[in-house]
Motif scaffolding. Structure first.
Motif: not given
Length: 252
Positions: A1-13
């Protein structure tokens, strides 16, 4: 399942604690692509070769250690920079880059991940008094000769390293991936038997010889392949995504 780009970036940061680390480039999302991410391609450097390979496998996001927009570089979007950015924008692919945060991280960081490859037990920072020095010190389970350790490096990284051999058996090691050869003086003060980095400078030879410690230059690219893979794997597990590491060979 795809994830929102903003969610992924927030978690990586968050995971890499980017907000607390001063760097020579912007860390995090450098180029914004499609809003949903299903497939991540990771690599050491956002070279044209990596971008082209990511396009071929229909990646949504490219994750790298060496991204763009370094301090002091020409800001004009021409030549090589224009071609790279055009590729990302044309194919709607995001670029996510982490430099020092990926060197420093205690789990997926380049230095910690290299220690795992070389069977080094991490003891602590190379220079406890200076947080800007991102290298580490550690110990081996059993002492080995410098040549035996060099062979271990070659087997782990798949390339023959440059070795300057000192007189001592290798028990304690200092290291800093990439262009960390300038930290050899801190390694001497830390009392290590061998210092390892990605690159070497002309003066590195003299520092090693005159201080009688062994030195290995194992390759900037070669020593920094493991952190970005580990980070990509973490994000893939966290969000149930596809992750593919693509190694674009670089002899330096």
């Amino acid at each position: 399942m795809a994830v929102a780009l903003s969610t992924l970036v927030e978690e990586a940061n968050r995971y890499l604690n980017c907000a607390a680390i001063s760097d020579y480039c912007p860390n995090g999302l450098q180029v914004e692509g499609r809003p949903q991410v299903l497939r991540i391609v990771s690599g050491v450097t956002a070279s044209q070769a990596l971008l082209d390979a990511a396009v071929e496998v229909n990646a949504d996001l490219i994750l790298v250690h060496h991204g763009y927009f370094w301090k002091g570089e020409d800001p004009c979007i021409t030549g090589m920079k224009q071609r790279r950015l055009k590729t990302l924008l044309k194919h709607d692919i995001s670029l996510l880059a982490y430099h020092l945060p990926l060197d420093l991280h205690p789990d997926v960081g380049n230095n910690v991940q290299l220690a795992k490859q070389l069977d080094i037990t991490v003891e602590g920072p190379l220079d406890p008094s200076n947080a800007k020095v991102v290298g580490l010190v550690g110990s081996l389970a059993e002492p080995v000769t410098a040549r035996d350790f060099s062979r271990r490096v070659q087997e782990a990284l798949g390339r023959e390293p440059l070795l300057i051999e000192g007189s001592a058996m290798i028990r304690r090691v200092g290291w800093c991936t990439g262009g960390g050869q300038g930290y050899i003086d801190q390694a001497v003060l830390a009392g290590v038997d061998l210092y390892l980095s990605g690159e070497a400078s002309e003066q590195t030879f003299h520092s090693a010889r005159e201080n009688d410690i062994s030195f290995i230059a194992a390759g900037h690219h070669a020593t920094e392949r493991f952190g970005v893979q580990a980070l990509g794997d973490y994000l893939a597990r966290r969000f149930a995504l596809e992750h593919l590491f693509i190694d674009c060979p670089n002899p330096i």
